[in-house]
Design an enzyme around this catalytic site. Structure first.
Site, PDB file in Angstrom:
ATOM      1  N   LYS A  53       0.508  -1.119  -0.391  1.00  9.72           N
ATOM      2  CA  LYS A  53      -0.005  -0.119   0.069  1.00  9.72           C
ATOM      3  C   LYS A  53       0.856   1.228  -0.193  1.00  9.72           C
ATOM      4  O   LYS A  53       0.474   2.297  -0.307  1.00  9.72           O
ATOM      5  CB  LYS A  53      -0.708  -0.250   1.243  1.00  9.72           C
ATOM      6  CG  LYS A  53      -2.077  -1.311   0.796  1.00  9.72           C
ATOM      7  CD  LYS A  53      -2.524  -1.793   2.940  1.00  9.72           C
ATOM      8  CE  LYS A  53      -4.134  -2.952   2.241  1.00  9.72           C
ATOM      9  NZ  LYS A  53      -4.345  -2.999   3.350  1.00  9.72           N
ATOM     10  N   GLN A  97      -3.854  -1.792  10.231  1.00 11.18           N
ATOM     11  CA  GLN A  97      -3.929  -2.722   9.265  1.00 11.18           C
ATOM     12  C   GLN A  97      -4.561  -4.176   9.885  1.00 11.18           C
ATOM     13  O   GLN A  97      -4.243  -3.918  11.388  1.00 11.18           O
ATOM     14  CB  GLN A  97      -2.718  -3.239   8.590  1.00 11.18           C
ATOM     15  CG  GLN A  97      -2.143  -4.289   7.746  1.00 11.18           C
ATOM     16  CD  GLN A  97      -3.124  -4.642   6.924  1.00 11.18           C
ATOM     17  OE1 GLN A  97      -2.725  -3.735   6.210  1.00 11.18           O
ATOM     18  NE2 GLN A  97      -4.165  -5.900   6.240  1.00 11.18           N
ATOM     19  N   ASP A 120     -10.835   2.564   5.238  1.00  9.55           N
ATOM     20  CA  ASP A 120     -10.933   1.240   4.430  1.00  9.55           C
ATOM     21  C   ASP A 120     -12.671   1.410   4.709  1.00  9.55           C
ATOM     22  O   ASP A 120     -13.090  -0.020   4.703  1.00  9.55           O
ATOM     23  CB  ASP A 120     -10.757   0.412   5.718  1.00  9.55           C
ATOM     24  CG  ASP A 120      -9.154  -0.275   5.482  1.00  9.55           C
ATOM     25  OD1 ASP A 120      -9.354  -0.829   4.662  1.00  9.55           O
ATOM     26  OD2 ASP A 120      -8.873  -0.333   6.418  1.00  9.55           O
TER      27      ASP A 120
END
Ligand code: NAP
Length: 289
Positions: A53, A97, A120
């Site tokens: 990412k 994460q 997200d």
């Protein structure tokens, strides 16, 4: 051997198009959008995802900062970092994460992220907005599937869509996105009776289960578009090596009209969509002043 008939919906060209569009949007902003990536511990998969990412973000001209915290970081310490990044006007997107170590309450952490920076799309405010059909930051994998379908010009409105899987990360937001795009949506799961009868109704079949080759040709309507989100590690390669395979049996290619490969289908769309979400967050924050 079965003759392959389905059109292959390759992820890389669709991801490249989304990344190019994202880079162009980022360039129109006064400063490059800034993504903060937080991870705990040394889980190899998490480390590799965050590295990917971070690298892609820089490639498209975004700023990216990785906060790699030790496994022993307490929940309070993590929440304090999130509070600091929430308050920092120089940070536009914030991602923690998953999965987190067992001593950290994942829900408490996801709820602590400022919804405006929640790239997200897991914060309840964003989940609610998605189901209400309002503009929001949307979970990256299902949003990536929508971008993939759009890239290949596949119709969604009026289609009978069946999603197999109802997770918060993939199945549920996928259902909301398809509904918002005027599909007629069914969500199947492990308690669905006669799954094959349900999936055979689908013009658009999305597999998000995590079981290798669960969907076999007899479960697919001829000509259907089949999107395989599943990523399963299976052994049995040469010298006992593992390989990646999807939830859809390869023989489905002989029945489906279009099919995403695994790997190289939905996977590349997820990171591209994360960066698109980061730019969206930055654009909205700029508009709010
Ligand atoms: P998950 O949280 O484990 O959810 C799996 C879903 O499948 C559950 O809703 C479960 O039903 C359902 N299910 C399990 N067995 C079933 C069966 N025999 N028949 C029908 N439904 C069944 O998984 P996830 O996070 O959504 O991920 C799904 C897959 O997508 C995994 O392979 C994952 O690695 C992959 N994935 C890929 C990407 C990408 O970037 N390409 C991103 C995220 C995930 P219940 O709810 O009833 O238990």
């Amino acid at each position: 051997m079965t003759a392959t008939t389905a059109r292959v919906l390759a992820g890389p060209p669709a991801a490249a198009a989304l990344l190019a569009e994202t880079a162009a949007r980022a360039r129109r902003l006064p400063t490059p959008p800034h993504l903060a990536l937080v991870r705990l511990g040394e889980d190899p998969a998490s480390m590799s995802y965050v590295r990917g990412k971070d690298r892609k973000a820089r490639e498209v001209g975004l700023r990216s900062t990785v906060y790699a915290l030790p496994e022993t970081t307490s929940q309070d310490e993590l929440l304090a970092l999130i509070a600091r990044l929430n308050a920092d006007d120089g940070v536009n997107g914030l991602l923690v994460q998953l999965p987190l170590p067992a001593h950290v309450d994942e829900e408490a952490v996801l709820h602590a992220i400022d919804p405006r920076k929640d790239v997200d799309g897991f914060h309840p405010a964003n989940v609610g907005a998605l189901w209400a059909g309002r503009p929001t930051l949307t979970p990256c994998t299902p949003a990536g599937v929508m971008a993939l379908l759009a890239h290949y010009g596949l119709p969604v409105a009026g289609q009978r869509a069946v999603i197999v899987g109802r997770s918060h990360i993939v199945g549920r937001p996928m259902a909301a996105l398809l509904l918002n795009a005027d599909a007629t949506v069914t969500v199947a799961h492990s308690r669905t009776r006669d799954l094959a009868a349900v999936t055979r109704e689908a013009d658009l079949l999305i597999a998000a289960v995590g079981r290798a080759h669960l969907l076999t040709p007899d479960m697919v309507k001829p000509g259907a578009t089949v999107v395989d989100v599943g990523i399963n590690r299976v052994s049995g390669g040469p010298e006992g090596k593992t390989s990646l395979t999807g939830d859809v049996h390869p023989d489905v290619a002989a029945v489906a009209g279009a099919l995403t490969p695994v790997p190289g289908g939905v996977g590349p769309m997820t990171i591209a969509q994360l960066l698109a979400n980061t730019v969206t967050a930055a654009e909205r924050q700029q508009a709010e002043g």
